[in-house]
Design a protein around this motif. Structure first.
Motif, PDB file in Angstrom:
ATOM      1  N   ALA A 180      50.978 -21.801 -85.662  1.00  0.00           N
ATOM      2  CA  ALA A 180      50.765 -20.795 -84.628  1.00  0.00           C
ATOM      3  C   ALA A 180      51.257 -19.425 -85.081  1.00  0.00           C
ATOM      4  O   ALA A 180      50.611 -18.393 -84.831  1.00  0.00           O
ATOM      5  CB  ALA A 180      51.477 -21.214 -83.345  1.00  0.00           C
ATOM      6  N   MET A 181      52.396 -19.394 -85.785  1.00  0.00           N
ATOM      7  CA  MET A 181      52.936 -18.114 -86.251  1.00  0.00           C
ATOM      8  C   MET A 181      52.088 -17.533 -87.385  1.00  0.00           C
ATOM      9  O   MET A 181      51.971 -16.324 -87.516  1.00  0.00           O
ATOM     10  CB  MET A 181      54.397 -18.288 -86.677  1.00  0.00           C
ATOM     11  CG  MET A 181      55.343 -18.462 -85.494  1.00  0.00           C
ATOM     12  SD  MET A 181      57.101 -18.463 -85.929  1.00  0.00           S
ATOM     13  CE  MET A 181      57.264 -20.125 -86.585  1.00  0.00           C
ATOM     14  N   ILE A 182      51.498 -18.417 -88.194  1.00  0.00           N
ATOM     15  CA  ILE A 182      50.589 -17.932 -89.235  1.00  0.00           C
ATOM     16  C   ILE A 182      49.354 -17.278 -88.606  1.00  0.00           C
ATOM     17  O   ILE A 182      48.818 -16.287 -89.114  1.00  0.00           O
ATOM     18  CB  ILE A 182      50.176 -19.102 -90.154  1.00  0.00           C
ATOM     19  CG1 ILE A 182      51.370 -19.548 -90.996  1.00  0.00           C
ATOM     20  CG2 ILE A 182      49.001 -18.708 -91.051  1.00  0.00           C
ATOM     21  CD1 ILE A 182      51.112 -20.767 -91.839  1.00  0.00           C
ATOM     22  N   ASP A 183      48.938 -17.819 -87.448  1.00  0.00           N
ATOM     23  CA  ASP A 183      47.774 -17.269 -86.743  1.00  0.00           C
ATOM     24  C   ASP A 183      48.097 -15.997 -85.974  1.00  0.00           C
ATOM     25  O   ASP A 183      47.217 -15.435 -85.319  1.00  0.00           O
ATOM     26  CB  ASP A 183      47.201 -18.309 -85.785  1.00  0.00           C
ATOM     27  CG  ASP A 183      46.513 -19.449 -86.527  1.00  0.00           C
ATOM     28  OD1 ASP A 183      46.143 -19.233 -87.691  1.00  0.00           O
ATOM     29  OD2 ASP A 183      46.371 -20.539 -85.938  1.00  0.00           O
ATOM     30  N   GLY A 184      49.364 -15.573 -85.996  1.00  0.00           N
ATOM     31  CA  GLY A 184      49.705 -14.308 -85.366  1.00  0.00           C
ATOM     32  C   GLY A 184      50.689 -14.392 -84.225  1.00  0.00           C
ATOM     33  O   GLY A 184      51.076 -13.359 -83.678  1.00  0.00           O
ATOM     34  N   CYS A 185      51.098 -15.580 -83.845  1.00  0.00           N
ATOM     35  CA  CYS A 185      52.066 -15.727 -82.751  1.00  0.00           C
ATOM     36  C   CYS A 185      53.465 -15.337 -83.226  1.00  0.00           C
ATOM     37  O   CYS A 185      53.831 -15.566 -84.376  1.00  0.00           O
ATOM     38  CB  CYS A 185      52.099 -17.168 -82.245  1.00  0.00           C
ATOM     39  SG  CYS A 185      50.800 -17.573 -81.073  1.00  0.00           S
ATOM     40  N   THR A 186      54.225 -14.757 -82.343  1.00  0.00           N
ATOM     41  CA  THR A 186      55.641 -14.570 -82.612  1.00  0.00           C
ATOM     42  C   THR A 186      56.350 -15.891 -82.356  1.00  0.00           C
ATOM     43  O   THR A 186      55.747 -16.870 -81.911  1.00  0.00           O
ATOM     44  CB  THR A 186      56.219 -13.484 -81.698  1.00  0.00           C
ATOM     45  OG1 THR A 186      56.093 -13.917 -80.327  1.00  0.00           O
ATOM     46  CG2 THR A 186      55.482 -12.169 -81.878  1.00  0.00           C
ATOM     47  N   ARG A 187      57.644 -15.944 -82.641  1.00  0.00           N
ATOM     48  CA  ARG A 187      58.386 -17.185 -82.383  1.00  0.00           C
ATOM     49  C   ARG A 187      58.399 -17.501 -80.888  1.00  0.00           C
ATOM     50  O   ARG A 187      58.262 -18.654 -80.484  1.00  0.00           O
ATOM     51  CB  ARG A 187      59.820 -17.071 -82.914  1.00  0.00           C
ATOM     52  CG  ARG A 187      60.643 -18.342 -82.732  1.00  0.00           C
ATOM     53  CD  ARG A 187      61.975 -18.253 -83.426  1.00  0.00           C
ATOM     54  NE  ARG A 187      61.852 -18.337 -84.868  1.00  0.00           N
ATOM     55  CZ  ARG A 187      61.801 -19.483 -85.548  1.00  0.00           C
ATOM     56  NH1 ARG A 187      61.839 -20.647 -84.893  1.00  0.00           N
ATOM     57  NH2 ARG A 187      61.718 -19.480 -86.858  1.00  0.00           N
ATOM     58  N   PHE A 188      58.544 -16.459 -80.053  1.00  0.00           N
ATOM     59  CA  PHE A 188      58.494 -16.683 -78.613  1.00  0.00           C
ATOM     60  C   PHE A 188      57.102 -17.139 -78.185  1.00  0.00           C
ATOM     61  O   PHE A 188      56.958 -17.988 -77.303  1.00  0.00           O
ATOM     62  CB  PHE A 188      58.886 -15.411 -77.861  1.00  0.00           C
ATOM     63  CG  PHE A 188      60.360 -15.186 -77.773  1.00  0.00           C
ATOM     64  CD1 PHE A 188      61.134 -15.921 -76.890  1.00  0.00           C
ATOM     65  CD2 PHE A 188      60.977 -14.246 -78.589  1.00  0.00           C
ATOM     66  CE1 PHE A 188      62.504 -15.724 -76.818  1.00  0.00           C
ATOM     67  CE2 PHE A 188      62.348 -14.040 -78.512  1.00  0.00           C
ATOM     68  CZ  PHE A 188      63.108 -14.788 -77.626  1.00  0.00           C
ATOM     69  N   GLY A 189      56.083 -16.572 -78.794  1.00  0.00           N
ATOM     70  CA  GLY A 189      54.729 -17.001 -78.481  1.00  0.00           C
ATOM     71  C   GLY A 189      54.500 -18.448 -78.847  1.00  0.00           C
ATOM     72  O   GLY A 189      53.880 -19.210 -78.081  1.00  0.00           O
ATOM     73  N   ALA A 190      54.986 -18.870 -80.013  1.00  0.00           N
ATOM     74  CA  ALA A 190      54.853 -20.267 -80.426  1.00  0.00           C
ATOM     75  C   ALA A 190      55.620 -21.189 -79.489  1.00  0.00           C
ATOM     76  O   ALA A 190      55.177 -22.304 -79.186  1.00  0.00           O
ATOM     77  CB  ALA A 190      55.350 -20.429 -81.858  1.00  0.00           C
ATOM     78  N   LEU A 191      56.774 -20.707 -79.020  1.00  0.00           N
ATOM     79  CA  LEU A 191      57.571 -21.516 -78.099  1.00  0.00           C
ATOM     80  C   LEU A 191      56.817 -21.783 -76.802  1.00  0.00           C
ATOM     81  O   LEU A 191      56.692 -22.941 -76.367  1.00  0.00           O
ATOM     82  CB  LEU A 191      58.902 -20.812 -77.816  1.00  0.00           C
ATOM     83  CG  LEU A 191      59.742 -21.372 -76.661  1.00  0.00           C
ATOM     84  CD1 LEU A 191      60.145 -22.824 -76.931  1.00  0.00           C
ATOM     85  CD2 LEU A 191      60.984 -20.508 -76.430  1.00  0.00           C
TER      86      LEU A 191
END
Length: 284
Positions: A180-191
């Motif tokens: 998810a973070m590789i696709d552009g999410c931040t850590r909070f976004g992935a959470l």
């Protein structure tokens, strides 16, 4: 004692008859008080004092329910309890999700100590915290407000909710977050887009535990709030008793009204709560 005798006694202790007896004891212990309250709510004062005791009401009546709403502002009590429980649950979930994620994912140096402290804090008797909490709320000028209950309820529910969610988050593969973070999410976004949705049973379990804990709490609600318009249900129910009278049928009717919302909530989310408790236990 011989090995055969030990094996035989062990099989008896783990046999079906013993499990059946244990199940019956649990069912009776859990259901009988609620069933007795329900039956009492349909009885009259005269029938309640009969000897021998009558188990089923001879002439069921709804008068106790009408009187429960007439004698006290029961709807206001319900609204206050619902709002306090809902807001404290939302705040508890937000904080416990962040805390559990930190414990499950970050390489914290004193993780074991932190987990031990969380468990230790959850064992503190509520009465020992009453005076410090009261003085804190008075210093912050929060007495006689919803906030005076929401904040302590959040703190009291955080340990168990954090432990439940930590167990779930540890079972989520890190590769999903990395993708998810590789696709552009931040850590909070992935959470909040990956980890939390995949841990839905745990989130529901934590939410139900926090909501029920806030809904049922009496001591803090009695101590921090003297405004009749802001009383919660547990405090409001004790107002039905008089100096020389204790109207059990009316009190039972009010109790049934207070039990129904929680019962409905648990029935609706029963599968998620059960799966959350069992999965959390297996992962832990």
């Amino acid at each position: 004692m011989s090995a055969t005798a030990i094996s035989t006694s062990g099989s008896l202790l783990s046999g079906k008859p013993l499990r059946a007896v244990a199940a019956v004891i649990l069912i009776v212990n859990g259901l009988f008080p609620a069933l007795w309250i329900l039956l009492t709510s349909f009885k009259t004062e005269a029938e309640l004092t009969l000897k021998p005791i009558t188990w089923l009401p001879h002439a069921p009546t709804l008068q106790n329910y009408m009187q429960a709403f007439a004698d006290q502002p029961l709807l206001i009590f319900l609204f206050n309890s619902f709002m306090v429980a809902l807001l404290s649950t939302a705040l508890t979930l937000l904080i416990s999700v962040l805390a559990a994620y930190a414990l499950a994912r970050l390489n914290l140096r004193f993780r074991g100590l932190i987990m031990s402290l969380i468990i230790a804090v959850s064992t503190f008797p509520l009465v020992t915290l009453l005076v410090p909490l009261f003085e804190t709320m008075r210093a912050l000028d929060l007495l006689n407000t919803w906030t005076a209950l929401i904040l302590p309820y959040t703190v009291l529910s955080l340990p168990v909710c954090t432990l439940v969610l930590t167990s779930f988050f540890e079972g989520i593969p890190r590769d999903l977050e990395n993708a998810a973070m590789i696709d552009g999410c931040t850590r909070f976004g992935a959470l909040f887009r990956v980890v939390v949705p995949l841990s839905a049973p745990g989130v529901f379990t934590a939410g139900i535990l926090a909501f029920v804990n806030s809904w049922d709490e009496f001591l803090l609600a009695l101590s921090f709030n003297s405004n009749p318009a802001l009383r919660t249900l547990p405090v409001g129910i004790q107002l039905y008793q008089g100096e020389f009278a204790f109207p059990w049928p009316v009190i039972s009717a009010a109790l049934v009204v207070g039990i129904v919302p929680v019962a409905v909530l648990i029935v609706i989310f029963q599968e998620r709560v059960v799966s959350g408790l069992t999965a959390g236990g297996l992962k832990g």
